[in-house]
Motif scaffolding. Sequence first.
Motif, mmCIF file in Angstrom:
data_model
loop_
_atom_site.group_PDB
_atom_site.id
_atom_site.type_symbol
_atom_site.label_atom_id
_atom_site.label_comp_id
_atom_site.label_asym_id
_atom_site.label_seq_id
_atom_site.Cartn_x
_atom_site.Cartn_y
_atom_site.Cartn_z
ATOM 1 N N GLN A 229 9.536 -6.342 3.068
ATOM 2 C CA GLN A 229 9.160 -6.796 4.418
ATOM 3 C C GLN A 229 8.082 -5.927 5.082
ATOM 4 O O GLN A 229 7.703 -6.171 6.221
ATOM 5 C CB GLN A 229 10.412 -6.814 5.307
ATOM 6 N N VAL A 230 7.616 -4.892 4.375
ATOM 7 C CA VAL A 230 6.619 -4.008 5.001
ATOM 8 C C VAL A 230 5.323 -4.010 4.200
ATOM 9 O O VAL A 230 5.268 -4.527 3.080
ATOM 10 C CB VAL A 230 7.156 -2.560 5.162
ATOM 11 N N ASN A 231 4.289 -3.390 4.789
ATOM 12 C CA ASN A 231 2.975 -3.388 4.129
ATOM 13 C C ASN A 231 2.578 -2.029 3.564
ATOM 14 O O ASN A 231 1.915 -1.946 2.542
ATOM 15 C CB ASN A 231 1.899 -3.845 5.128
ATOM 16 N N ALA B 144 2.575 9.972 8.204
ATOM 17 C CA ALA B 144 3.792 9.229 8.607
ATOM 18 C C ALA B 144 3.503 8.116 9.619
ATOM 19 O O ALA B 144 4.043 7.016 9.512
ATOM 20 C CB ALA B 144 4.834 10.196 9.170
ATOM 21 N N LYS B 145 2.632 8.395 10.567
ATOM 22 C CA LYS B 145 2.390 7.401 11.631
ATOM 23 C C LYS B 145 1.727 6.125 11.092
ATOM 24 O O LYS B 145 1.746 5.077 11.742
ATOM 25 C CB LYS B 145 1.563 8.014 12.767
ATOM 26 N N ASN B 146 1.131 6.221 9.896
ATOM 27 C CA ASN B 146 0.469 5.038 9.309
ATOM 28 C C ASN B 146 1.389 4.279 8.352
ATOM 29 O O ASN B 146 0.943 3.355 7.670
ATOM 30 C CB ASN B 146 -0.789 5.465 8.543
ATOM 31 N N CYS B 147 2.672 4.690 8.272
ATOM 32 C CA CYS B 147 3.592 4.079 7.301
ATOM 33 C C CYS B 147 4.676 3.260 8.009
ATOM 34 O O CYS B 147 5.159 3.655 9.071
ATOM 35 C CB CYS B 147 4.270 5.174 6.474
ATOM 36 N N LYS C 292 0.856 -1.192 0.000
ATOM 37 C CA LYS C 292 0.000 0.000 0.000
ATOM 38 C C LYS C 292 0.889 1.239 0.000
ATOM 39 O O LYS C 292 1.857 1.314 0.761
ATOM 40 C CB LYS C 292 -0.907 -0.012 1.235
ATOM 41 N N ILE C 293 0.572 2.172 -0.880
ATOM 42 C CA ILE C 293 1.329 3.435 -0.940
ATOM 43 C C ILE C 293 0.412 4.575 -0.513
ATOM 44 O O ILE C 293 -0.669 4.770 -1.072
ATOM 45 C CB ILE C 293 1.837 3.714 -2.373
ATOM 46 N N LEU C 294 0.848 5.309 0.510
ATOM 47 C CA LEU C 294 0.165 6.563 0.855
ATOM 48 C C LEU C 294 0.960 7.682 0.197
ATOM 49 O O LEU C 294 2.124 7.919 0.531
ATOM 50 C CB LEU C 294 0.120 6.751 2.380
ATOM 51 N N ALA D 100 9.099 13.257 8.786
ATOM 52 C CA ALA D 100 8.516 11.902 8.743
ATOM 53 C C ALA D 100 9.002 11.079 9.938
ATOM 54 O O ALA D 100 8.222 10.388 10.598
ATOM 55 C CB ALA D 100 8.887 11.218 7.426
ATOM 56 N N LYS D 101 10.313 11.194 10.229
ATOM 57 C CA LYS D 101 10.870 10.440 11.370
ATOM 58 C C LYS D 101 10.235 10.884 12.685
ATOM 59 O O LYS D 101 9.842 10.061 13.507
ATOM 60 C CB LYS D 101 12.393 10.640 11.446
ATOM 61 N N LYS D 102 10.145 12.206 12.865
ATOM 62 C CA LYS D 102 9.607 12.724 14.136
ATOM 63 C C LYS D 102 8.113 12.464 14.271
ATOM 64 O O LYS D 102 7.572 12.516 15.366
ATOM 65 C CB LYS D 102 9.856 14.234 14.235
ATOM 66 N N SER D 103 7.439 12.239 13.144
ATOM 67 C CA SER D 103 5.978 12.097 13.187
ATOM 68 C C SER D 103 5.543 10.647 13.235
ATOM 69 O O SER D 103 4.384 10.334 12.993
ATOM 70 C CB SER D 103 5.348 12.790 11.980
ATOM 71 N N GLY D 104 6.492 9.749 13.494
ATOM 72 C CA GLY D 104 6.066 8.374 13.735
ATOM 73 C C GLY D 104 6.566 7.336 12.746
ATOM 74 O O GLY D 104 6.218 6.165 12.848
#
Length: 314
Positions: free
Chosen positions: A263-265, A215-218, A7-9, A239-243
Motif C-alpha cells: 500500500q506504500v510507494n 526517514a521523512k521521505n519514506c 522505491k527503496i531508499l 526513524a519514527k522521530k525523524s518523520g
Amino acid sequence: MKNKELKILLSAPRGFCAGVERAIEIVEKSIQKYGAPVYVRHEIVHNKFVVDDLRKKGAIFVEELDEIKDKSRPVIFSAHGVPKTVPDDARNYNMTYVDATCPLVSKVHREAENLNKAGYHIILIGHKNHPEVIGTMGQLPEGSIDLIQSEEEAKNYYNKDDKKIAFVTQTTLSVDDTKEIIKILKSRFENIREPQKEDICYATTNRQMAVKNIAKNCDMFFIIGSRNSSNSVRLVEVAKKSGCENSMLIHSESEIPYNKIQQVNTIGISSGASAPEILVDNFINGLKNRFTIKIDEVEIIKENVVFKIPKKLN
C-alpha cells in the motif's frame, strides 16, 4: 498483472561497524589457532545469524565462565565488554582468554577508571542490564558509579557524596535522547565533567544520521537487526522521530508485512551495527519477488575505521 513499483531508499552507512568486524574475526582466528571448540562469554555481538554461523564453525556460547566444563579451552569476551571480575576469574581458572571488547567501549572503561582515580563520582548514561553497561559499571568499586536511564532520572538525581561528578555514556545510545539528558545534568551540576571526546561511537552516530536523513521521505522504514541489539532498536526510534512513524525492526522471527508494503510507494532500509549485509540482501530479494523495485542508496559519510586484532592471534 505488472508488479507494483516500490522505491527503496537504502541508508548508508549501515550494518557492521569496525568493532563488530573485529570481534567476529577474533572468534574465527581463535578457532583457527586453538581448534574447536572455543568458548565465548555472552553473544559475541547481538545478532542471531552471526552467533549461529560461529556456532557452526566451533564456538560455544555461555553466559558465565563457570558453565565451561573444559577450562583448558580458550574463552573470548564479547564486544560489549566485561566487568573486571571476569578476566580475574579466567586467571584464577588458569584459562586462556581473548578480549574482543570493542576499543571504543574500552575507551569508556579507561575514562571511567581515570575519573574515579581523580576523585570523581561517576554517572553512566545507559540502559540497565545491557551487557555494555554491566561491563562499564564493573570497572569501578561498588557505589562509585550511578546509572541514569532517562531525562526523569536526570532531573531527580542528587549528588549524595558531595564529591565532584563526571559522566560517561554507553556507546550505542540515541544521540538526541542522550543530548537531552546531558543538558539536564549540566544545568543542575554546573561543574560536571564531560568526556573529552564523545562516548557514543562513530558508527552509532553515523547510522542514526543516515536514517534521520531519509526517514521523512519514506512511507515505511525497516531496520534489520536483533531485538537485543541496542543500536538497532535505537535506529527504529530515530526513524519514527525523524518523520516515519511506520518504522519497525526486522529480526530473525519477523513476519514481513508485505500487505502493508503493497500500500506504500517508498520504503527506507537500514541495519544495525551487528547485522550482516546478507540479511539486508535477503530482505531486498524477498521484495524483488513481489514488486518492481528501484533502489537508491543514500550515503552520508564514508567509513574507513579498522581496529587491529590482538597480537596473540596474528
